[in-house]
Design an enzyme around this catalytic site. Structure first.
Site, short mmCIF file in Angstrom:
data_model
loop_
_atom_site.label_atom_id
_atom_site.label_comp_id
_atom_site.label_asym_id
_atom_site.label_seq_id
_atom_site.Cartn_x
_atom_site.Cartn_y
_atom_site.Cartn_z
N ARG A 1 18.85 -35.10 -30.01
CA ARG A 1 17.89 -36.20 -30.84
C ARG A 1 17.85 -37.34 -29.90
O ARG A 1 19.06 -37.82 -29.27
CB ARG A 1 18.32 -36.11 -32.12
N HIS B 1 9.84 -33.40 -25.90
CA HIS B 1 10.35 -32.50 -26.91
C HIS B 1 9.89 -30.90 -26.88
O HIS B 1 9.36 -30.27 -27.83
CB HIS B 1 10.08 -33.18 -28.50
#
Ligand code: NDP
Ligand code: OXD
Length: 310
Positions: free
Chosen positions: A225, A273
């Site tokens: 993250r 991502h």
């Protein structure tokens, strides 16, 4: 009839709905934000739900996370207590994550950046070929994803140092655990991969102290993250040469804003991502399995521990 609510924006949502209905005919599906019968919703399928909405569903009995990371669900202050959260664990997600990490590690190990520079200069210069045994890889997080990446890299001959919250015993991997053992874990890592969940303990873990504990010229791969990384500390470590580069798939703000310094920093590799994804057929089957287990009162797999935050 069993009512579920999907809170998720995706191009193939219609397909998902059709397949869910085909497999479970007694399923009533609503899609956020047009919820006709909030009082009937028993299950929610979501990844990043709007903050505070969970309290709107008095019959809510299970939440299915469409992602492996669940911090976006757990952050809701109105999350009803005792509602189980099930997360996606799917072999394709794992193998694709490992592929991404292999690619990033091998780019460093096989001097891809140096050869890129040599090519730009149209300069023919073979460089000494390093041994995998000389490139120790650190993996923060020895869960589903970290363990697979660790094992695969180890098979290629890379020495692996793994770090987790609780003690682990994994063949061929030198395992460390707990904050006290973080620095010893980092001290020989030429490449560091972050595969931790985002919790209050792990937020900001990729920071100046962590980078300083690694050998000079090390490389960081963050596939967990964005908030694991202290962005200014990364830039400072790259500027000083403490780090030689970074490969980043996740960011504090996604999409990464225009003009963010990471975009143009030569030693930073960026992907949007996409380190891993699952194909919709596997994803749908895994959701169907969970819904059926829940409906039939069978034990749920891949439950999140809400106290631990992952
Ligand atoms: P798991 O829950 O299976 O594993 C988490 C690991 O992190 C465990 O080994 C756990 O330790 C360790 N850990 C948790 N807290 C701490 C801590 N405070 N100190 C040390 N170790 C800790 O997660 P997954 O492997 O499935 O996924 C990891 C993360 O990867 C996800 O949470 C998500 O954020 C990210 N992800 C990113 C994707 C992408 O496309 N970029 C896709 C999928 C996931 P222990 O084993 O002792 O419990
Ligand atoms: C996930 C992700 O958590 O895609 O599954 O990041």
């Amino acid at each position: 009839m069993f009512s579920i609510l999907i809170i998720y924006e995706a191009e193939n949502l219609e397909l998902l709905i059709t397949e869910l209905k085909a497999s479970i005919p007694d399923l009533d599906i609503e899609v956020w934000p047009e919820v006709e019968n909030p009082e009937k919703i028993e299950a929610i399928l979501t990844w990043k739900p709007p903050l505070g909405i969970m309290a709107k569903f008095p019959q809510l009995k299970v939440i299915m996370s469409l992602g492996a990371g669940v911090e976006q669900i757990l952050r809701d202050p109105n999350l009803p207590q005792n509602v189980p959260i099930v997360r996606i664990v799917e072999p394709r997600v794992t193998s694709r994550m490992t592929e991404y990490i292999l690619l990033a590690v091998l780019r460093v190990h096989r001097q891809a950046f140096a050869y890129q520079t040599l090519q730009q200069a149209q300069h023919w210069q073979p460089l000494p070929l390093p041994e995998t045994s000389s490139c120790t890889i650190g993996i923060l997080g020895l869960g589903i994803l970290g363990t697979d990446a660790a094992r695969t890299l180890n098979t290629l001959g890379f020495p692996i140092r793994g770090w987790s919250r609780t003690p682990k015993n994994i063949d061929g991997i030198k395992c460390f655990h707990g904050l006290d053992q973080l620095q010893p874990c980092l001290s020989q890592c030429r490449v560091l991969v972050c595969l931790l969940p985002l919790t209050k303990e792990t937020k900001g873990i990729l920071n100046r102290e962590t980078f300083s504990a690694m050998p000079q010229g090390s490389y960081v791969i963050n596939v967990a993250r964005g908030q694991h990384l202290v962005e200014q500390d990364l830039l400072a470590a790259l500027d000083s040469g403490q780090l030689s580069g970074a490969c980043l798939d996740v960011f504090s703000q996604e999409p990464l804003p225009e003009n963010h310094p990471f975009w143009s920093y030569p030693q930073i590799t960026i992907t949007p991502h996409v380190a891993t994804q699952t194909d919709s057929e596997y994803w749908t089957q895994s959701l169907i399995d969970t819904i059926c287990c829940f409906r039939d009162g069978l034990p749920l797999k891949n439950l999140v521990n809400r106290q631990q935050g992952y």
